[in-house]
Scaffold this active site. Structure first.
Site, PDB file in Angstrom:
ATOM      1  N   CYS A 161      -3.896 -61.906  38.997  1.00 14.74           N
ATOM      2  CA  CYS A 161      -4.426 -63.270  38.918  1.00 14.74           C
ATOM      3  C   CYS A 161      -5.402 -63.466  40.081  1.00 14.74           C
ATOM      4  CB  CYS A 161      -3.381 -64.374  39.001  1.00 14.74           C
ATOM      5  SG  CYS A 161      -2.222 -64.383  37.633  1.00 14.74           S
ATOM      6  N   ARG A 197      -8.502 -58.581  38.636  1.00 10.82           N
ATOM      7  CA  ARG A 197      -7.125 -58.933  38.991  1.00 10.82           C
ATOM      8  C   ARG A 197      -6.316 -59.398  37.779  1.00 10.82           C
ATOM      9  NH1 ARG A 197      -6.729 -59.667  44.510  1.00 10.82           N
ATOM     10  NH2 ARG A 197      -4.796 -60.817  44.254  1.00 10.82           N
ATOM     11  N   TRP A 245      -3.367 -62.824  34.875  1.00 13.60           N
ATOM     12  CA  TRP A 245      -2.604 -61.680  34.373  1.00 13.60           C
ATOM     13  C   TRP A 245      -1.224 -62.245  34.082  1.00 13.60           C
ATOM     14  CZ3 TRP A 245       1.814 -58.856  35.550  1.00 13.60           C
ATOM     15  CH2 TRP A 245       1.927 -57.610  34.923  1.00 13.60           C
ATOM     16  N   ASN A 298      -1.379 -67.897  41.910  1.00  9.82           N
ATOM     17  CA  ASN A 298      -1.200 -66.451  41.784  1.00  9.82           C
ATOM     18  C   ASN A 298       0.155 -66.129  42.400  1.00  9.82           C
ATOM     19  OD1 ASN A 298      -1.386 -63.646  41.929  1.00  9.82           O
ATOM     20  ND2 ASN A 298      -2.659 -63.687  43.757  1.00  9.82           N
ATOM     21  N   GLY A 299       1.047 -65.532  41.614  1.00  8.88           N
ATOM     22  CA  GLY A 299       2.381 -65.217  42.124  1.00  8.88           C
ATOM     23  C   GLY A 299       3.441 -65.574  41.097  1.00  8.88           C
ATOM     24  N   GLU A 330      -2.391 -37.420  38.322  1.00  6.78           N
ATOM     25  CA  GLU A 330      -3.465 -38.415  38.439  1.00  6.78           C
ATOM     26  C   GLU A 330      -4.411 -38.339  37.234  1.00  6.78           C
ATOM     27  OE1 GLU A 330      -3.971 -40.995  39.956  1.00  6.78           O
ATOM     28  OE2 GLU A 330      -6.121 -41.350  39.959  1.00  6.78           O
ATOM     29  N   LYS A 364      -5.090 -41.415  34.637  1.00  9.99           N
ATOM     30  CA  LYS A 364      -6.428 -41.949  34.367  1.00  9.99           C
ATOM     31  C   LYS A 364      -6.651 -42.062  32.863  1.00  9.99           C
ATOM     32  CE  LYS A 364      -7.364 -43.402  37.251  1.00  9.99           C
ATOM     33  NZ  LYS A 364      -6.550 -43.393  38.416  1.00  9.99           N
ATOM     34  N   GLU A 422      -4.428 -44.854  31.282  1.00  5.55           N
ATOM     35  CA  GLU A 422      -4.834 -46.204  31.686  1.00  5.55           C
ATOM     36  C   GLU A 422      -6.021 -46.719  30.893  1.00  5.55           C
ATOM     37  OE1 GLU A 422      -4.336 -47.058  36.363  1.00  5.55           O
ATOM     38  OE2 GLU A 422      -5.537 -45.302  35.929  1.00  5.55           O
ATOM     39  N   HIS A 432      10.313 -26.021  30.584  1.00  8.42           N
ATOM     40  CA  HIS A 432      11.605 -26.689  30.485  1.00  8.42           C
ATOM     41  C   HIS A 432      11.519 -27.950  29.627  1.00  8.42           C
ATOM     42  CE1 HIS A 432      13.166 -23.876  33.381  1.00  8.42           C
ATOM     43  NE2 HIS A 432      12.131 -24.143  34.173  1.00  8.42           N
ATOM     44  N   LYS A 476      -5.654 -54.810  38.676  1.00  6.35           N
ATOM     45  CA  LYS A 476      -5.917 -53.903  39.784  1.00  6.35           C
ATOM     46  C   LYS A 476      -4.993 -54.142  40.972  1.00  6.35           C
ATOM     47  CE  LYS A 476      -9.349 -51.409  42.078  1.00  6.35           C
ATOM     48  NZ  LYS A 476      -8.778 -50.169  41.575  1.00  6.35           N
TER      49      LYS A 476
END
Ligand code: G6P
Length: 611
Positions: free
Chosen positions: A2, A27, A72, A98-99, A484, A488, A491, A507, A606
């Site tokens: 947010c 955000r 968000w 925001n929160g 990573e 990527k 996402e 395995h 983000k």
């Protein structure tokens, strides 16, 4: 997570706020809204991105005070009603938040019994009603007092901006756990969740701390703590240029940030490595060097991509400096009652410096007496301010939600830390240190060589655009890179991908391999090359389609692979800085081919400021 913006001054508040929201959209982008006061309070909001909100707004709004929000979603699905700003029952107060207000259900029941009517499913709406209630009950009738009393009732986190129709010349903001800063302009003020919304108007910023409230007028501000004591706040100089927060001709921020890496790594190294003298100087660590040298072990806590940098650091610190390292998901670390001793060093890694779980891990470690170091990108962020010491990345603002240049910046800083520590501890020879430092100074040029191959990578991306799954394999330093690379791809393209240690594949994941399965193998470390060849043979025997990111000298791997992306040779310890680059590009091109919004992938944000 947010974004909030507020403006008071002579410009069109709506224009400044909307522009700021666009800068903060990384955000969260589930919905957007603004409130302005011009005679009366006027709220406009909708589900969707800021561009949709902008289309709904009148072009010529001249109101000189306003607040805005890009969301968000946490409590309540993304829809028009749940969008911020939320308003009081009398319609005079507007709040952006925001929160998370954790005790909102109990407060809602109480407020309903006092006659307040709720329209949304959000936790935020109770703030508007609560402030209204305190304002009505307050003897001094000050909005700021009402906000302070309301914040004392809530559990959880907030960055808040509040307007009241009867006070068109002021705005009240408050913070606990969610970032908030004030840009101090010339007869104008801008508040925002981060500096990118402010940089255009001023380079003077004041960072609010937890439990502070501020009353902001166009020519003044007053900050109080929760005991109503006036705070003497330092004004910081913001080092952020507009160029850094604009796309600069690239279609997406992510692509710009990938291509910036030769420069950003150069910026991270500048003034810190002295290749001619074989020296590394990290000013931020000078004061804690004794503690670092006496450390029994290092614990690293981080989330997401930053956690992957932590895994690379585990190899580096153990290999070079011979200190035991544990790498923890920050979210797990906090709740497992971790054993921490005063001679432990905890390193928290965070691009934003605001990730709630990482911040909580930092506080947990500090409360148990550890020395906590930060490896952070955003200057002045909460994590940067709360750690005992640390090293900034200096990679500039990262705006694409999928982290790229921050990863390489983090690995660069952690590599310098490991080399410096190894030098002090004399666990590497002077010759080895020399080689590492010289090789590090060459990394920007070598990254450029990889970027120059972008057309080949684009071609491979075309062939695999519609693959439903991907497997990424690596050993040693290349294992975190495999994780990573898979992250990527997940996402931004929504393709299911897994990263695995190459030998561990047998395995379990080997059962997935058939002629449809792309397997990206990272063969970038020389000391594991032979073993890697065997693992690739195992994939080949099951007809997996092999794409190899490979050192030029790894002939056998090249012969086994269907597609080869060569990266320049470097020392094994530095190889993640190179091998990750083709994986970033591959994900980017696949996502673009699939028509995905690369910079704002669905459901992600983000800066994750909720736990
Ligand atoms: C989010 C972002 C990731 C990032 C992670 C940790 O999930 O989308 O890109 O790696 O948070 O963020 P931090 O700012 O602490 O590095």
């Amino acid at each position: 997570m947010c974004g909030i913006v507020g403006y008071i001054g002579a410009r069109s508040a709506q224009d400044v706020v909307v522009k700021g929201l666009k800068r903060l959209e990384y955000r969260g982008y589930d919905s957007a809204g603004v409130a302005v006061i011009r005679d009366a309070l006027k709220v406009t909001k909708c589900k969707g991105k800021v561009a949709k909100l902008e289309a709904m707004l009148s072009k010529s709004d001249k109101a000189e005070i306003g607040i805005g929000h890009t969301r968000w979603a946490t409590h309540g699905e993304p829809n028009d009603v749940n969008s911020h700003p939320h308003t009081s029952t009398n319609g005079k107060i507007a709040v952006v938040h925001n929160g998370i207000i954790e005790n909102y259900t109990a407060l809602k029941v109480q407020l309903q019994s006092q006659g307040h009517v709720f329209y949304s499913e959000t936790d935020t709406e109770i703030m508007a009603k609560l402030i209204e209630q305190f304002y009505k009950d307050s003897e001094v009738l000050s909005l700021e007092k009402a906000v302070q009393l309301a914040t004392q009732q809530v559990n959880g986190t907030y960055g808040l901006a509040v307007l009241h129709e009867d006070f068109p010349d002021l705005m009240v903001v408050a913070r606990r756990g969610s970032p908030l800063l004030l840009g101090v302009g010339d007869d104008e003020m801008i508040v925002a969740s981060d500096a990118s919304a402010v940089a255009e108007y001023t380079d003077k910023v004041v960072y609010l701390d937890d439990n502070e409230t501020a009353v902001i007028r166009r020519d003044s501000y007053e900050v109080q703590d929760n005991s109503y004591v006036l705070m003497d706040k330092k004004v910081h100089e913001l080092q952020m240029s507009l160029e850094e927060i604009e796309k600069g001709g690239y279609p997406f921020f992510m692509l710009k940030e990938i291509f910036e890496q030769p420069k950003t790594i150069g910026d991270s190294l500048r003034g810190r490595i002295q290749p001619e003298e074989g020296k590394i100087v990290l000013g931020g660590l000078t004061e804690v060097m004794d503690k670092l040298l006496g450390a029994r072990r290092i614990i690293i806590a981080a989330c997401g991509t930053s956690w992957h940098s932590g895994l690379v650091a585990e190899y580096l610190f153990e290999d070079l400096a011979q200190i035991p390292v544990e790498v923890e998901y920050a979210s797990e670390f906090r709740y497992k009652n971790p054993l921490i001793y005063p001679d432990d060093i905890v390193i928290v890694i965070s691009q934003s410096g605001e990730t709630a779980d990482t911040l909580a891990a930092l506080r947990e470690a500090k409360s148990k007496g550890a020395t906590v170091l930060g490896v952070v990108n955003v200057v002045g962020s909460t994590i940067a301010r709360e750690t005992d010491a640390g090293v900034y990345l200096h990679t500039g603002p990262e705006i694409g939600v999928a982290s790229t240049k921050a990863f390489t910046g983090q690995v660069t800083v952690l590599t310098m830390m490991a080399i410096q520590l190894a030098q002090y501890r004399e666990t590497i020879t002077a010759k080895k240190a020399d080689e590492l430092i010289k090789a590090l100074s060459q990394i920007p040029i070598k990254i450029q060589e990889i970027l120059d191959q972008h057309e080949e990578i684009e071609h491979i991306a075309q062939l695999f655009t519609y693959a439903p799954n991907f497997l990424y394999l690596g050993r040693s330093y290349s294992f975190p890179v495999a994780l990573e690379g898979a992250l990527k791809l997940k996402e931004i393209s929504y393709i299911h991908a897994e990263g695995y240690p190459a030998a561990e594949m047998k395995h379990g994941p080997i059962a997935l391999i058939d002629e449809m399965m792309p397997v990206l193998v990272i063969s970038a470390t020389n000391h594991t090359n032979d073993k890697m060849v065997s693992n690739i043979e195992e994939v080949k025997a099951r007809k997996g389609r092999i794409i190899a990111v490979v050192n030029p000298s790894h002939e056998e791997v090249k012969n086994l692979a269907e597609f080869v992306i060569e990266i320049p040779e470097t020392l094994d310890e530095l190889s993640p800085l190179l091998s990750v680059i083709p994986l970033q590009l591959l994900s980017y091109y696949i996502a673009v081919n699939r028509g995905c919004d690369v910079d704002q992938p669905r459901n992600l944000a983000k800066s994750v400021t909720v736990e």
